[in-house]
Scaffold this motif. Structure first.
Motif, short mmCIF file in Angstrom:
data_model
loop_
_atom_site.label_atom_id
_atom_site.label_comp_id
_atom_site.label_asym_id
_atom_site.label_seq_id
_atom_site.Cartn_x
_atom_site.Cartn_y
_atom_site.Cartn_z
N SER A 243 -18.12 104.03 29.72
CA SER A 243 -16.66 104.10 29.79
C SER A 243 -16.14 105.42 29.21
N GLN A 246 -16.86 108.43 31.54
CA GLN A 246 -15.99 108.38 32.71
C GLN A 246 -14.58 108.90 32.39
N SER A 313 -16.86 104.74 39.53
CA SER A 313 -17.24 106.07 39.04
C SER A 313 -17.63 106.98 40.20
N SER A 316 -14.60 108.00 42.41
CA SER A 316 -13.76 109.04 41.80
C SER A 316 -14.45 110.39 41.87
N VAL A 343 -10.39 106.63 39.07
CA VAL A 343 -10.96 107.25 37.89
C VAL A 343 -10.85 106.37 36.64
N THR A 346 -12.79 101.83 35.96
CA THR A 346 -13.85 101.25 35.13
C THR A 346 -13.32 100.52 33.90
N ALA A 406 -18.38 111.91 35.91
CA ALA A 406 -18.39 110.57 36.48
C ALA A 406 -19.79 110.15 36.93
N ALA A 409 -21.50 108.81 33.94
CA ALA A 409 -21.02 107.46 33.66
C ALA A 409 -21.70 106.44 34.56
#
Length: 434
Positions: A243, A246, A313, A316, A343, A346, A406, A409
């Motif tokens: 998290s 991201q 993720s 985005s 974006v 999450t 991303a 993530a």
């Protein structure tokens, strides 16, 4: 997989509060969250004015944004721990008053140094609001709504950012940037007063679940017995980290989008702030819808929460990388909108993961660890890294690089998904034996 979903449902029995009471708590706590982010993101709307008046570099501008997230990251855990022991409602009200007064301090700042100090105290006031506020909200709703509630509540950050950017751009264009800060401070103080009158510790305590022993309502919490619980599973550690990484992308876009529109689209401050606010609104809508979709998809298969987080993720990343490879224009703006929709998506899945993998009695503190990761890894680091890159290679090139976070993530979520079913079984086992 269905057995795993059943374990999630038994971790926390359904509250006995009325639906009207639950939603009133949500609405009022959500309203203060709006004020929180309005005060935080008024700065980004007036970046161009501060840069021109005080001759600031992009790194300095980025630091004024990042200092708030840095303080939030550093203080969320200890302040949430205090709130779990001292009283969540009293803590929320004190936080709102502090960040509002600090925002007034921004309005009267005479130079960069004074503004930095005032923004530091904005961060102190806002540090634990998201974690404690979400813990209050989750305590009055059933477990199967956690992803929806986490995404919807935290969407208040996007909506507050949107309102702060749009309103501040208008106020600053007509009355100057100082009044933009003052306006946000007044909003926060008024809402804190309303919250003090309507929501009390006694009202929350009177609506505790009938099957929760009173002796567990306010357990003795120490770092010695708390830390092993907060990091008891590998899955929750990957949820925290995924998290946070991201949100490096999200924090960068929220901080720098008004400046990007001004520099590369030639927009005035009020117009750039208004369009940036529309993008942030898209982000907030995405948080809500992604949370709702996650709850629906994962109702009978708990690991699908992780699958959805991975999908958000990657979506985005693809949208934003393509967008910033294009020259300024309608197609770029459209792809930026798609990327910003996903974006923050999450947040719903990871909020549910953290709540499901930790005991209800320490949810505010567990969510604080989540917020710490979000802020230190993402919201604090993203804007200042982008500012440093912008000073060297330009803002457009900096924004071409930032979406690659991303992918990191998504990889963290993939690893966490492997451990989730076994960790849930292990956490639920002691309770089932008792």
């Amino acid at each position: 997989m269905q057995a795993t979903a059943t374990i999630e449902d038994t971790l926390m029995p359904a509250p006995t509060v009325s639906r009207a009471y639950a939603w009133s708590v949500f609405a009022l706590t959500f309203g203060l969250l709006l004020a929180d982010f309005m005060s935080r993101y008024v700065l980004n709307a007036v970046f161009p004015l501060l840069k021109a008046q005080w001759l600031l570099s992009d790194t300095q501008l980025g630091s004024l944004s990042s200092i708030v997230a840095l303080m939030v990251g550093l203080l969320t855990f200890p302040l949430s721990l205090l709130a779990d022991r001292w009283g969540r409602v009293r803590s929320l009200i004190l936080m709102a008053v502090l960040w509002s007064v600090a925002t007034l301090g921004c309005a009267v700042s005479a130079n960069y140094g004074e503004m930095l100090v005032a923004r530091l105290f904005v961060g102190v006031g806002e540090a634990a609001y998201g974690s404690v506020g979400l813990a209050v909200v989750l305590s009055v709703f059933p477990v199967h709504l956690r992803a929806t509630l986490s995404g919807s509540f935290l969407a208040g950050g996007a909506f507050g950012s949107m309102l702060g950017m749009a309103l501040s751009g208008i106020v600053a264009s007509h009355f100057g940037w100082r009044w933009a800060f003052a306006t946000m401070a007044i909003v926060g103080l008024v809402l804190a007063g309303i919250y003090r009158v309507v929501v009390t510790e006694r009202r929350l305590a009177s609506n505790r679940r009938i099957d929760e022993p009173k002796s567990e309502a306010r357990p003795r919490i120490t770092l010695r017995n708390l830390l092993p619980t907060l990091f008891a599973s590998k899955a929750v550690i990957y949820a925290y980290a995924g998290s946070g990484v991201q949100l490096m992308v999200a924090g960068t876009l929220q901080a720098w989008l008004p400046s990007y529109l001004g520099r590369y689209y030639g927009m005035r401050v009020d117009h750039a702030s208004a369009l940036a606010a529309v993008f942030v609104l898209t982000m907030g809508v995405g948080m809500i819808l992604c949370g709702m979709l996650t709850d629906r998809v994962s109702r009978h298969s708990a690991p699908r929460k992780w699958t959805m987080a991975i999908a958000y993720s990657v979506s985005s990343f693809v949208s934003l990388v393509v967008a910033f490879q294009l020259p300024p224009g309608p197609l770029q703006l459209a792809l930026m909108g798609v990327g910003m929709f996903f974006v923050w998506g999450t947040s719903g899945p990871t909020g549910a993961m953290v709540a499901n993998l930790t005991p209800p009695a320490i949810h505010a503190t567990a969510i604080a660890v989540w917020a710490l990761a979000n802020n230190l890894l993402g919201l604090a680091s993203g804007p200042i890294i982008a500012g440093m890159l912008a000073d060297r290679i330009g803002l457009h090139a900096a924004l071409q690089l930032m979406p690659f976070a991303a992918i990191g993530a998504a990889l963290l979520f993939m690893i966490g998904k492997r451990y989730y079913p076994s960790d849930l079984l292990r956490i639920a086992s002691p309770r089932n034996e008792g």
